[in-house]
Scaffold this motif. Structure first.
Motif, mmCIF file in Angstrom:
data_model
loop_
_atom_site.group_PDB
_atom_site.id
_atom_site.type_symbol
_atom_site.label_atom_id
_atom_site.label_comp_id
_atom_site.label_asym_id
_atom_site.label_seq_id
_atom_site.Cartn_x
_atom_site.Cartn_y
_atom_site.Cartn_z
ATOM 1 N N SER A 202 -5.478 -9.633 31.669
ATOM 2 C CA SER A 202 -4.712 -8.889 30.651
ATOM 3 C C SER A 202 -5.073 -9.341 29.241
ATOM 4 N N LEU A 203 -5.671 -10.527 29.123
ATOM 5 C CA LEU A 203 -6.077 -11.007 27.790
ATOM 6 C C LEU A 203 -7.206 -10.167 27.206
ATOM 7 N N PHE A 204 -8.025 -9.557 28.078
ATOM 8 C CA PHE A 204 -9.196 -8.838 27.573
ATOM 9 C C PHE A 204 -8.856 -7.494 26.956
ATOM 10 N N GLU A 205 -7.815 -6.864 27.505
ATOM 11 C CA GLU A 205 -7.540 -5.497 27.065
ATOM 12 C C GLU A 205 -6.397 -5.398 26.078
ATOM 13 N N GLU A 206 -5.696 -6.494 25.819
ATOM 14 C CA GLU A 206 -4.479 -6.359 25.028
ATOM 15 C C GLU A 206 -4.773 -6.151 23.540
ATOM 16 N N SER A 207 -3.705 -5.817 22.803
ATOM 17 C CA SER A 207 -3.828 -5.562 21.374
ATOM 18 C C SER A 207 -4.515 -6.723 20.666
ATOM 19 N N PHE A 208 -5.358 -6.396 19.710
ATOM 20 C CA PHE A 208 -6.067 -7.350 18.832
ATOM 21 C C PHE A 208 -7.229 -8.071 19.496
ATOM 22 N N SER A 209 -7.432 -7.891 20.844
ATOM 23 C CA SER A 209 -8.562 -8.584 21.465
ATOM 24 C C SER A 209 -9.858 -7.956 20.922
ATOM 25 N N SER A 210 -9.806 -6.646 20.573
ATOM 26 C CA SER A 210 -10.923 -6.014 19.841
ATOM 27 C C SER A 210 -10.186 -5.332 18.733
ATOM 28 N N ASN A 211 -10.483 -5.125 17.601
ATOM 29 C CA ASN A 211 -9.636 -4.624 16.516
ATOM 30 C C ASN A 211 -8.849 -3.354 16.852
ATOM 31 N N LEU A 212 -8.390 -3.235 18.088
ATOM 32 C CA LEU A 212 -7.638 -2.041 18.493
ATOM 33 C C LEU A 212 -6.283 -2.453 19.058
ATOM 34 N N LEU A 213 -5.303 -1.557 18.903
ATOM 35 C CA LEU A 213 -4.009 -1.780 19.552
ATOM 36 C C LEU A 213 -4.125 -1.346 21.005
ATOM 37 N N GLU A 214 -3.281 -1.895 21.847
ATOM 38 C CA GLU A 214 -3.344 -1.517 23.264
ATOM 39 C C GLU A 214 -2.916 -0.061 23.451
ATOM 40 N N TYR A 215 -3.498 0.584 24.467
ATOM 41 C CA TYR A 215 -3.140 1.964 24.837
ATOM 42 C C TYR A 215 -1.734 1.984 25.430
ATOM 43 N N PRO A 216 -1.065 3.151 25.445
ATOM 44 C CA PRO A 216 0.273 3.216 26.051
ATOM 45 C C PRO A 216 0.191 3.054 27.570
ATOM 46 N N GLN A 217 1.217 2.465 28.148
ATOM 47 C CA GLN A 217 1.221 2.213 29.591
ATOM 48 C C GLN A 217 2.473 2.806 30.230
ATOM 49 N N TYR A 218 2.384 3.086 31.527
ATOM 50 C CA TYR A 218 3.479 3.763 32.236
ATOM 51 C C TYR A 218 3.672 3.145 33.618
ATOM 52 N N THR A 219 4.931 3.156 34.096
ATOM 53 C CA THR A 219 5.208 2.679 35.460
ATOM 54 C C THR A 219 6.149 3.671 36.151
ATOM 55 N N ARG A 220 6.670 3.314 37.295
ATOM 56 C CA ARG A 220 7.571 4.195 38.044
ATOM 57 C C ARG A 220 8.911 4.362 37.329
ATOM 58 N N PRO A 221 9.648 5.431 37.483
ATOM 59 C CA PRO A 221 9.318 6.580 38.342
ATOM 60 C C PRO A 221 8.264 7.490 37.705
ATOM 61 N N GLN A 222 7.507 8.130 38.593
ATOM 62 C CA GLN A 222 6.435 9.013 38.134
ATOM 63 C C GLN A 222 7.011 10.166 37.313
ATOM 64 N N VAL A 223 8.160 10.686 37.763
ATOM 65 C CA VAL A 223 8.880 11.677 36.947
ATOM 66 C C VAL A 223 10.241 11.054 36.632
ATOM 67 N N TRP A 224 10.476 10.792 35.365
ATOM 68 C CA TRP A 224 11.742 10.158 34.953
ATOM 69 C C TRP A 224 12.693 11.224 34.438
ATOM 70 N N LYS A 225 13.853 11.327 35.111
ATOM 71 C CA LYS A 225 14.869 12.280 34.681
ATOM 72 C C LYS A 225 15.813 11.531 33.757
ATOM 73 N N ASP A 226 15.877 11.933 32.483
ATOM 74 C CA ASP A 226 16.713 11.192 31.533
ATOM 75 C C ASP A 226 18.175 11.634 31.612
ATOM 76 N N ALA A 227 19.025 11.027 30.778
ATOM 77 C CA ALA A 227 20.464 11.292 30.843
ATOM 78 C C ALA A 227 20.786 12.750 30.486
ATOM 79 N N GLN A 228 19.862 13.427 29.783
ATOM 80 C CA GLN A 228 20.050 14.852 29.460
ATOM 81 C C GLN A 228 19.483 15.756 30.564
ATOM 82 N N ASN A 229 19.113 15.156 31.671
ATOM 83 C CA ASN A 229 18.579 15.879 32.814
ATOM 84 C C ASN A 229 17.195 16.472 32.554
ATOM 85 N N GLU A 230 16.491 15.911 31.593
ATOM 86 C CA GLU A 230 15.137 16.387 31.310
ATOM 87 C C GLU A 230 14.127 15.528 32.045
#
Ligand code: SAH
Length: 236
Positions: free
Chosen positions: A166-194
């Motif tokens: 994880s040290l190789f890809e994280e923010s600032f390891s190359s003058n770039l910020l880390e990309y966005p990441q996602y985990t479960r649930p694959q479809v997240w239903k929020d409190a507004q039912n969206e």
């Protein structure tokens, strides 16, 4: 092993965040050591005072140089060749990930935390402290800043992170910020039912395309939030 020594007027603020999680485990496993030196033990009078008024006037108090020197001399630091003395101050150079990588290679890291209006400048110059700031804002003391610096440094020591890759890809390891990441649930239903899905590409199993997508996202995010990092890359 990296030995960290902290000179502070507020010793009770340690280990603070440094006793938790991977940093705390590494401390228990003796991958690094932490000693706290109480500046008040080296106070100049019966009341163990450490501060005095600034010459030339102005508000607040400053920590005296003789107190800092006595506290420093209580440490066996002259015998450590591979050491660094740091004074945390908003007037210092801004701390960067590359500095942390450098500090993680040391045998001894001595950190001086200021309080009140700061420290007599002679102590910093004569005792050869490097001045480092953790950002363009003013805190009430150097203790939290010291924990920021030490935490960032210890996670770079070999065997501290569960997944060193994880040290190789994280923010600032190359003058770039880390990309966005996602985990479960694959479809997240929020409190507004969206429903909110994770980007489809991440489910494709297509490693090359995922890598490309992540690089693009990193560039996009860096352009938007930290264009200065990309400018720096061009110059280097
Ligand atoms: N009078 C000083 C601020 C003193 S703040 C000035 O204007 O520059 C008191 C202490 O908090 C400092 O001595 C320093 O050790 C710590 N501190 C405050 N802000 C900090 C920062 N951004 N980075 C590192 N240390 C900081």
């Amino acid at each position: 092993m990296l030995s960290v020594k902290i000179l502070t007027a507020c010793p009770d603020m340690f280990p603070g965040s440094l006793k938790y999680s991977i940093i705390g485990n590494a401390l228990k496993q003796k991958k690094w050591s932490l000693d706290i030196i109480n500046l008040h033990d080296y106070g100049y009078d019966k009341r163990k005072s450490i501060d005095d008024e600034p010459f030339g006037g102005g508000p607040g108090m400053l920590i005296r140089p003789d107190v800092v020197e006595k506290a420093l001399l209580s440490i066996d630091y002259q015998s450590h060749l591979n050491r660094k003395l740091i004074y945390l101050t908003p007037t210092g150079k801004i701390l960067k990930q590359s500095n942390l990588a450098e500090f993680s290679q040391l045998n001894q890291l001595i950190i001086l935390c200021g309080r009140f209006e700061g420290i007599d400048q002679r102590a910093i110059e004569v005792l050869k402290f490097s001045e480092i700031s953790i950002g363009d804002y003013v805190l009430a003391g150097g203790e939290i800043a010291a924990q920021v610096l030490v935490e960032g440094c210890i996670r770079l020591l070999p065997g501290v992170l569960g997944h060193p890759e994880s040290l190789f890809e994280e923010s600032f390891s190359s003058n770039l910020l880390e990309y966005p990441q996602y985990t479960r649930p694959q479809v997240w239903k929020d409190a507004q039912n969206e429903d909110h899905e994770v980007p489809k590409i991440l489910l494709s199993g297509h490693h090359e395309r995922i890598k490309q997508w992540r690089t693009n996202k990193s560039i996009e995010k860096t352009k938007l939030i930290r264009p200065d990092l990309l400018e720096k890359e061009k110059k280097e």
